[in-house]
Design an enzyme around this catalytic site. Structure first.
Site, PDB file in Angstrom:
ATOM      1  N   GLY A 108       0.815  -1.212   0.000  1.00 18.28           N
ATOM      2  CA  GLY A 108       0.000   0.000   0.000  1.00 18.28           C
ATOM      3  C   GLY A 108       0.844   1.255   0.000  1.00 18.28           C
ATOM      4  O   GLY A 108       2.076   1.216   0.035  1.00 18.28           O
ATOM      5  N   GLY A 110       2.631   3.587   1.519  1.00 18.21           N
ATOM      6  CA  GLY A 110       3.227   3.740   2.834  1.00 18.21           C
ATOM      7  C   GLY A 110       3.707   5.138   3.144  1.00 18.21           C
ATOM      8  O   GLY A 110       3.953   5.461   4.310  1.00 18.21           O
ATOM      9  N   ARG A 111       3.847   5.967   2.134  1.00 17.45           N
ATOM     10  CA  ARG A 111       4.248   7.354   2.354  1.00 17.45           C
ATOM     11  C   ARG A 111       3.668   8.281   1.287  1.00 17.45           C
ATOM     12  O   ARG A 111       4.058   9.437   1.192  1.00 17.45           O
ATOM     13  CB  ARG A 111       5.765   7.464   2.355  1.00 17.45           C
ATOM     14  CG  ARG A 111       6.397   6.935   1.085  1.00 17.45           C
ATOM     15  CD  ARG A 111       7.883   7.025   1.124  1.00 17.45           C
ATOM     16  NE  ARG A 111       8.447   6.272   0.014  1.00 17.45           N
ATOM     17  CZ  ARG A 111       9.714   6.323  -0.340  1.00 17.45           C
ATOM     18  NH1 ARG A 111      10.537   7.113   0.305  1.00 17.45           N
ATOM     19  NH2 ARG A 111      10.169   5.597  -1.333  1.00 17.45           N
ATOM     20  N   LYS A 130       4.298  12.460  -2.176  1.00 26.51           N
ATOM     21  CA  LYS A 130       5.140  11.343  -1.775  1.00 26.51           C
ATOM     22  C   LYS A 130       6.102  11.824  -0.689  1.00 26.51           C
ATOM     23  O   LYS A 130       6.901  12.741  -0.914  1.00 26.51           O
ATOM     24  CB  LYS A 130       5.929  10.810  -2.962  1.00 26.51           C
ATOM     25  CG  LYS A 130       6.801   9.603  -2.618  1.00 26.51           C
ATOM     26  CD  LYS A 130       7.486   9.065  -3.856  1.00 26.51           C
ATOM     27  CE  LYS A 130       8.371   7.866  -3.523  1.00 26.51           C
ATOM     28  NZ  LYS A 130       9.028   7.314  -4.735  1.00 26.51           N
ATOM     29  N   GLY A 143       7.149   6.823   6.678  1.00 31.52           N
ATOM     30  CA  GLY A 143       6.246   7.619   5.857  1.00 31.52           C
ATOM     31  C   GLY A 143       6.880   8.814   5.191  1.00 31.52           C
ATOM     32  O   GLY A 143       6.188   9.611   4.551  1.00 31.52           O
ATOM     33  N   ARG A 193       3.631  14.139  -7.211  1.00 30.60           N
ATOM     34  CA  ARG A 193       3.602  13.337  -8.422  1.00 30.60           C
ATOM     35  C   ARG A 193       2.224  13.440  -9.091  1.00 30.60           C
ATOM     36  O   ARG A 193       1.207  13.604  -8.419  1.00 30.60           O
ATOM     37  CB  ARG A 193       3.889  11.873  -8.099  1.00 30.60           C
ATOM     38  CG  ARG A 193       5.149  11.675  -7.276  1.00 30.60           C
ATOM     39  CD  ARG A 193       5.637  10.245  -7.325  1.00 30.60           C
ATOM     40  NE  ARG A 193       4.728   9.289  -6.717  1.00 30.60           N
ATOM     41  CZ  ARG A 193       5.010   7.983  -6.601  1.00 30.60           C
ATOM     42  NH1 ARG A 193       6.159   7.516  -7.071  1.00 30.60           N
ATOM     43  NH2 ARG A 193       4.160   7.162  -6.018  1.00 30.60           N
ATOM     44  N   ARG A 200      -1.848   0.071  -9.784  1.00 34.76           N
ATOM     45  CA  ARG A 200      -0.733  -0.821 -10.094  1.00 34.76           C
ATOM     46  C   ARG A 200      -1.220  -2.255 -10.237  1.00 34.76           C
ATOM     47  O   ARG A 200      -2.330  -2.590  -9.822  1.00 34.76           O
ATOM     48  CB  ARG A 200       0.295  -0.767  -8.943  1.00 34.76           C
ATOM     49  CG  ARG A 200       0.749   0.632  -8.599  1.00 34.76           C
ATOM     50  CD  ARG A 200       0.959   0.765  -7.072  1.00 34.76           C
ATOM     51  NE  ARG A 200       1.281   2.158  -6.716  1.00 34.76           N
ATOM     52  CZ  ARG A 200       2.514   2.653  -6.730  1.00 34.76           C
ATOM     53  NH1 ARG A 200       3.529   1.880  -7.044  1.00 34.76           N
ATOM     54  NH2 ARG A 200       2.723   3.919  -6.436  1.00 34.76           N
ATOM     55  N   ASP A 269       4.187  -4.366  -7.505  1.00 33.90           N
ATOM     56  CA  ASP A 269       3.555  -3.168  -6.957  1.00 33.90           C
ATOM     57  C   ASP A 269       4.147  -1.900  -7.546  1.00 33.90           C
ATOM     58  O   ASP A 269       3.662  -0.797  -7.257  1.00 33.90           O
ATOM     59  CB  ASP A 269       3.659  -3.141  -5.432  1.00 33.90           C
ATOM     60  CG  ASP A 269       5.087  -3.222  -4.939  1.00 33.90           C
ATOM     61  OD1 ASP A 269       5.707  -4.287  -5.115  1.00 33.90           O
ATOM     62  OD2 ASP A 269       5.599  -2.235  -4.383  1.00 33.90           O
ATOM     63  N   ASN A 270       5.191  -2.024  -8.382  1.00 35.09           N
ATOM     64  CA  ASN A 270       5.782  -0.878  -9.062  1.00 35.09           C
ATOM     65  C   ASN A 270       5.483  -0.895 -10.552  1.00 35.09           C
ATOM     66  O   ASN A 270       6.179  -0.234 -11.328  1.00 35.09           O
ATOM     67  CB  ASN A 270       7.299  -0.859  -8.854  1.00 35.09           C
ATOM     68  CG  ASN A 270       7.692  -0.597  -7.412  1.00 35.09           C
ATOM     69  OD1 ASN A 270       6.908  -0.048  -6.645  1.00 35.09           O
ATOM     70  ND2 ASN A 270       8.884  -0.999  -7.034  1.00 35.09           N
TER      71      ASN A 270
END
Length: 523
Positions: A108, A110-111, A130, A143, A193, A200, A269-270
């Site tokens: 998830g 995370g930051r 981010k 985070g 961003r 994803r 996840d990327n």
């Protein structure tokens, strides 16, 4: 109508008279329409004494701003997360994924905190902070993002866009002297961003892992309806979605290979569902050509080496296919004889076009880089011997990848005396001469016009890429609160194919100290 979020303690109307930033766009719920199985509403964690590091003019223009927006009241406080404007609805999304080939379970944002989805003349753009603080998905992390990694992501996002590579974008960096511990104590930063969506592969894997077919279908419908609406007319829209993602991913990775870009951490996840370059962590551009170059110091097994990127992308697509399988294999049919085999075969049929699409895109890019026309009859194998021998030559002599292609642009189809600029990159010049003889013969066979071909090659072989030592130089200046080098480098990278005489040193061979630079998953 703009979306109005729930009241919160950091609304710009509740921040002791803090100036509100005027925005040229409206916002809509976007991803947040999916419901709270998919995300958590939360607030960014403020950072003390924030300061502007930079605003990317091209990214700002996507939202309708000019390059001077960073000086507008409220900009810094908004894009560091210290005030949440009325148009925002901050959320962090949940996903899972495979990391370095191993199932990692729930991950998830995370930051990362999505502020809003902006509707603009250039399309929908999710605005995401981010490094904005802890979320329920931070696990053991803090985070935060550091200035070092934020500058790298900011510069590379915009550099890739200028190179024509599908990518997320970077609007701005806001820094703070708040300390963050990595290998050493560093300072904090928040990079803003932009992407049409940050969905994803891992978002789909998450719901598949929880056997939540309803949510899996809801997410697939969201992607189709908002970003690939033509697929709704397909007989099997979910299989069509998988096929479309496969094709976009093939195009993306072929483009990476052509410009010598190494992602460094191609976890599922990327991987963007839209085929965008996402999550700029331990990336790098090739300097001396090494087909097996590993840009990520954390990648001890070389899983994400430059030469492995196409295969890893295909492996990741298998993971996505596995996640989507329940959408055309209902639970009540899973035990029926032949039903599962048929469903798996449908998934394979959806991802198998990756191979041909990648090969076609690969040859298309490299023919353009060589200034060659498509072969008669469309048989790409005609070009294979010439390319194979070239890669062997570059790899064997560790020739600088970007400089080679740029200097090759000036080669003559008739006169070998003009080879010196590119020939001098090779220690064993005789081996280059042998390859150049074959290349020149091919140019003459198709009656190549040197002047026209040179212009075409210059338009696809960049002079400027974000080499690690260039990013490191900008980072070192920024640590001293001198952000001018970040701005200069961004300006140069925004015109990667242009001759920029005042920026010639940005295109030079890397200095000796660059060989000692390492990038890792730490950020």
């Amino acid at each position: 109508m703009p979306h109005t979020p729930l009241p919160n303690a950091l609304h710009d109307s509740d921040t002791s008279g803090a100036a509100a930033l005027a925005v040229p766009f409206t916002t809509t719920p976007g991803f947040s329409t999916l419901g709270e199985k998919f995300f958590t509403r939360l607030q960014p964690t403020p950072l003390p004494s924030p300061y502007l590091v930079g605003v990317a003019p091209a990214a700002a223009a996507l939202l309708g701003w000019d390059a001077g927006v960073g000086a507008e009241p409220g900009f810094v406080e908004t894009f560091v997360g210290n005030q949440v404007p009325h148009w925002a609805d901050p959320i962090a999304t949940v996903y899972s994924g495979h990391q370095f080939g191993i199932w990692a379970g729930q991950l998830g944002d995370g930051r990362a905190i999505r502020l809003a989805q902006a509707d603009t003349a250039t399309g929908p753009w999710e605005i995401q902070l981010k490094g904005a603080g802890l979320t329920p998905y931070s696990r053991m992390a803090d985070g935060r993002a550091v200035l070092r990694s934020s500058i790298r992501e900011y510069l590379c996002s915009e550099a890739m866009a200028a190179l024509g590579v599908p990518t997320t974008r970077a609007l701005s960096i806001v820094g703070s002297d708040a300390p963050v511990r990595r290998e050493t104590i560093e300072t904090s930063a928040v990079v803003t961003r932009l992407a049409p969506t940050f969905v994803r592969f891992g978002h789909f894997e998450h719901f598949a892992a929880h056997d939540d077919v309803a949510s899996l279908r809801q997410l697939a419908d969201f992607v189709i309806d908002n970003f690939m609406p033509a697929l709704r007319d397909e007989a099997q829209p979910y299989q069509a979605l998988l096929r479309e993602v496969s094709l976009r991913t093939a195009d993306l990775v072929a483009h990476w290979q052509a410009i010598g870009f190494c992602h460094g951490v191609m976890n599922t996840d990327n991987m963007s569902i839209l085929g965008l370059t996402i999550d700029y962590g331990p990336f790098g551009f090739l300097d001396a050509f090494d087909a097996n170059h590993i840009c990520n110091h954390s990648d001890t097994q070389g899983r994400y080496a430059y030469s492995q990127q196409p295969q890893v992308a295909f492996w990741n697509l298998h993971c996505l296919a596995q996640a989507l399988l329940p959408l055309w294999l209902p639970a009540e049919d899973a035990g029926k004889e032949g039903a599962r085999d048929a469903a798996i075969e449908a998934a394979r049929a959806a991802i198998d076009p990756f191979r041909d699409r990648y090969a076609a895109a690969f040859f298309r890019h490299y023919r353009a880089k060589l200034g060659l026309r498509p072969p008669a009859g469309g048989d790409d194998k005609v070009d294979e011997p010439l390319l194979t021998s070239l890669f062997q030559l570059l790899h064997g002599q560790r020739v600088d990848y970007t400089l080679f292609w740029r200097k090759l642009c000036g080669i003559s189809s008739q006169d070998a005396s003009r080879d010196a600029p590119v020939r001098d990159l090779f220690l064993d010049r005789a081996t280059f001469d042998a390859w150049a003889t074959d290349y020149r013969a091919r140019l003459r066979a198709e009656q190549s016009d040197d002047a026209a071909r040179e212009l075409e090659m210059l338009a696809v072989n960049p002079k400027y890429v974000l080499r690690n030592h260039l990013a490191e130089t900008a980072i070192r200046h920024a640590r001293e609160k001198d952000f001018s080098e970040t701005g200069r480098l961004l300006a140069v990278l925004s015109r990667p194919f242009d001759e920029q005489p005042e920026a010639e040193h940005y295109a030079a061979l890397p200095p000796d100290w660059a060989a000692g630079l390492e990038v890792s998953c730490s950020s």
